[in-house]
Write a protein that holds these residues in place. Sequence first.
Motif, PDB file in Angstrom:
ATOM      1  N   LYS A  65      11.159  -5.672   0.121  1.00  0.00           N
ATOM      2  CA  LYS A  65      10.971  -5.362   1.531  1.00  0.00           C
ATOM      3  C   LYS A  65      10.192  -4.051   1.604  1.00  0.00           C
ATOM      4  O   LYS A  65      10.761  -2.969   1.744  1.00  0.00           O
ATOM      5  CB  LYS A  65      12.311  -5.275   2.255  1.00  0.00           C
ATOM      6  N   LEU A  66       8.879  -4.188   1.454  1.00  0.00           N
ATOM      7  CA  LEU A  66       7.986  -3.039   1.409  1.00  0.00           C
ATOM      8  C   LEU A  66       7.363  -2.791   2.773  1.00  0.00           C
ATOM      9  O   LEU A  66       7.142  -3.732   3.544  1.00  0.00           O
ATOM     10  CB  LEU A  66       6.887  -3.273   0.363  1.00  0.00           C
ATOM     11  N   GLU A  67       7.056  -1.540   3.062  1.00  0.00           N
ATOM     12  CA  GLU A  67       6.520  -1.174   4.371  1.00  0.00           C
ATOM     13  C   GLU A  67       4.995  -1.189   4.364  1.00  0.00           C
ATOM     14  O   GLU A  67       4.358  -0.693   3.431  1.00  0.00           O
ATOM     15  CB  GLU A  67       7.004   0.224   4.764  1.00  0.00           C
ATOM     16  N   LYS A  68       4.426  -1.763   5.414  1.00  0.00           N
ATOM     17  CA  LYS A  68       2.979  -1.775   5.570  1.00  0.00           C
ATOM     18  C   LYS A  68       2.471  -0.344   5.701  1.00  0.00           C
ATOM     19  O   LYS A  68       3.009   0.457   6.442  1.00  0.00           O
ATOM     20  CB  LYS A  68       2.606  -2.592   6.818  1.00  0.00           C
ATOM     21  N   GLY A  69       1.424  -0.027   4.932  1.00  0.00           N
ATOM     22  CA  GLY A  69       0.846   1.308   4.968  1.00  0.00           C
ATOM     23  C   GLY A  69       1.468   2.285   3.985  1.00  0.00           C
ATOM     24  O   GLY A  69       0.952   3.392   3.796  1.00  0.00           O
ATOM     25  N   LYS A  70       2.565   1.893   3.345  1.00  0.00           N
ATOM     26  CA  LYS A  70       3.238   2.795   2.419  1.00  0.00           C
ATOM     27  C   LYS A  70       2.775   2.552   0.985  1.00  0.00           C
ATOM     28  O   LYS A  70       2.430   1.433   0.610  1.00  0.00           O
ATOM     29  CB  LYS A  70       4.754   2.626   2.510  1.00  0.00           C
ATOM     30  N   THR A  71       2.766   3.627   0.180  1.00  0.00           N
ATOM     31  CA  THR A  71       2.329   3.563  -1.215  1.00  0.00           C
ATOM     32  C   THR A  71       3.528   3.706  -2.143  1.00  0.00           C
ATOM     33  O   THR A  71       4.374   4.589  -1.951  1.00  0.00           O
ATOM     34  CB  THR A  71       1.307   4.666  -1.514  1.00  0.00           C
ATOM     35  N   THR A 105      -0.425   0.184  -2.705  1.00  0.00           N
ATOM     36  CA  THR A 105      -0.386   0.419  -1.262  1.00  0.00           C
ATOM     37  C   THR A 105      -0.353  -0.920  -0.535  1.00  0.00           C
ATOM     38  O   THR A 105      -1.177  -1.806  -0.806  1.00  0.00           O
ATOM     39  CB  THR A 105      -1.614   1.222  -0.794  1.00  0.00           C
ATOM     40  N   VAL A 106       0.612  -1.074   0.363  1.00  0.00           N
ATOM     41  CA  VAL A 106       0.766  -2.328   1.104  1.00  0.00           C
ATOM     42  C   VAL A 106      -0.191  -2.329   2.297  1.00  0.00           C
ATOM     43  O   VAL A 106      -0.076  -1.505   3.200  1.00  0.00           O
ATOM     44  CB  VAL A 106       2.218  -2.496   1.587  1.00  0.00           C
ATOM     45  N   ASN A 107      -1.126  -3.269   2.284  1.00  0.00           N
ATOM     46  CA  ASN A 107      -2.089  -3.391   3.381  1.00  0.00           C
ATOM     47  C   ASN A 107      -1.582  -4.299   4.489  1.00  0.00           C
ATOM     48  O   ASN A 107      -1.802  -4.041   5.670  1.00  0.00           O
ATOM     49  CB  ASN A 107      -3.428  -3.933   2.854  1.00  0.00           C
ATOM     50  N   ASP A 108      -0.879  -5.366   4.084  1.00  0.00           N
ATOM     51  CA  ASP A 108      -0.447  -6.347   5.083  1.00  0.00           C
ATOM     52  C   ASP A 108       0.631  -7.245   4.483  1.00  0.00           C
ATOM     53  O   ASP A 108       0.796  -7.325   3.260  1.00  0.00           O
ATOM     54  CB  ASP A 108      -1.640  -7.193   5.539  1.00  0.00           C
ATOM     55  N   TYR A 114       2.509 -10.246   0.279  1.00  0.00           N
ATOM     56  CA  TYR A 114       1.968  -8.906   0.462  1.00  0.00           C
ATOM     57  C   TYR A 114       0.515  -8.860  -0.020  1.00  0.00           C
ATOM     58  O   TYR A 114       0.190  -9.366  -1.096  1.00  0.00           O
ATOM     59  CB  TYR A 114       2.759  -7.876  -0.341  1.00  0.00           C
ATOM     60  N   ASP A 115      -0.337  -8.241   0.792  1.00  0.00           N
ATOM     61  CA  ASP A 115      -1.689  -7.897   0.366  1.00  0.00           C
ATOM     62  C   ASP A 115      -1.645  -6.426  -0.017  1.00  0.00           C
ATOM     63  O   ASP A 115      -1.367  -5.563   0.822  1.00  0.00           O
ATOM     64  CB  ASP A 115      -2.697  -8.121   1.496  1.00  0.00           C
ATOM     65  N   MET A 116      -1.898  -6.124  -1.308  1.00  0.00           N
ATOM     66  CA  MET A 116      -1.727  -4.768  -1.809  1.00  0.00           C
ATOM     67  C   MET A 116      -2.979  -4.262  -2.521  1.00  0.00           C
ATOM     68  O   MET A 116      -3.725  -5.054  -3.113  1.00  0.00           O
ATOM     69  CB  MET A 116      -0.536  -4.706  -2.773  1.00  0.00           C
ATOM     70  N   THR A 164      -7.179  -5.694  -6.087  1.00  0.00           N
ATOM     71  CA  THR A 164      -6.450  -6.312  -4.984  1.00  0.00           C
ATOM     72  C   THR A 164      -5.386  -7.246  -5.552  1.00  0.00           C
ATOM     73  O   THR A 164      -5.693  -8.101  -6.393  1.00  0.00           O
ATOM     74  CB  THR A 164      -7.397  -7.107  -4.070  1.00  0.00           C
ATOM     75  N   MET A 165      -4.155  -7.061  -5.102  1.00  0.00           N
ATOM     76  CA  MET A 165      -3.053  -7.870  -5.625  1.00  0.00           C
ATOM     77  C   MET A 165      -2.321  -8.588  -4.504  1.00  0.00           C
ATOM     78  O   MET A 165      -2.077  -8.008  -3.439  1.00  0.00           O
ATOM     79  CB  MET A 165      -2.059  -6.987  -6.396  1.00  0.00           C
TER      80      MET A 165
END
Length: 348
Positions: A65-71, A105-108, A114-116, A164-165
């Motif tokens: 459960k990762l936050e968008k915009g967070k690294t 870094t979570v982009n979306d 997750y797009d990271m 991109t992961m």
Amino acid sequence: MKNIAAFALISIALVSCKKEKATITKVDPATGKTVTVEVPADSVAAVVESPAITDSAGIFTQTFKLEKGKTYPLTTYQRDVKTMTDPTGKTINGTSESTDEMTFTVNDLKDNVYDMTLDLVSKRNSQTANGKTIVVDTKQAVPKEDDLKMIWNINRALTGNKLTMKMDTKGNVISITGFDPIYTKVSNAVGTIIKDANQKASVVASLKESFNEKVLKDQFTKNLTIIPKKGVKVGDKWSTSESADPSGKVKVTSNYVLKSVGNGVAEISISGGIPKKTDKQKQGEITHSLSSELVQNGTIKFDQNTGWINTQNISVKTTQIETISDGKQSQSMKSVSNSSVMVNPSSK
């Protein structure tokens, strides 16, 4: 009181109304039984009602459960101290260290995927022998020694790049892309030192074998997801096995135990290795034997809210003894390596 009840249901921390005490669930190392331990309430980290590592009827499963915009950091560090003893008893010692710093870094987040952006931040290698230390660090200037310039140039070309992961919320890495521009960058860097086209191609080909989508997928799978998909209880044990040599005959076994879940952290212990094995070959009166053994022990801690790895600290001891005997006398060469394998060491 509803929030307190919710905490109790997910077995994270039961906080009294006065917030003076809290309990965490862990394994008593003396008895092996699951116990609850009281700790000061103000030492218990805040835990969301639906954390990534969650409990259902006493069984814990891991998601992300990762936050968008967070690294999120993933720095790997390994230190090897090797001692070689020759047949006369003379010893030679050497130490090597390597650090790879990466961030995610979570982009979306869309459809549970997750797009990271994977940022390859830096690489550092050092070796110490006979009182002399040499360092190749992408955060420092290029070394003066010619034989180190090549390593520095390749490492410097590798870092400062982004991949991109795609990873789903269960920790399955779906894809990692963006390697070709990095290969080109490394090829150009090597070209400034190696003029021979065949040698240059050989260096780039070697890089592609060790730095590609499959290798990184395997690495991240091992580092990021440890708890079995079916879930485990506190105190439960499980094992994995992987090949330690190209033939697949030698296996490294890792034995895990979910030691505790509480205070916002899930802690897992690891043990196992490669059992001692001796191979003998005889030619005439001469017998050549080689024995080897690997033992590992350590802990891995995950952030319970996000599922991301907090720290890993594993000690690995490898012992190898080579002996030649004619039946009357023998000579042995012994090599012992003590290693520390860490993830996010600054967070220990």
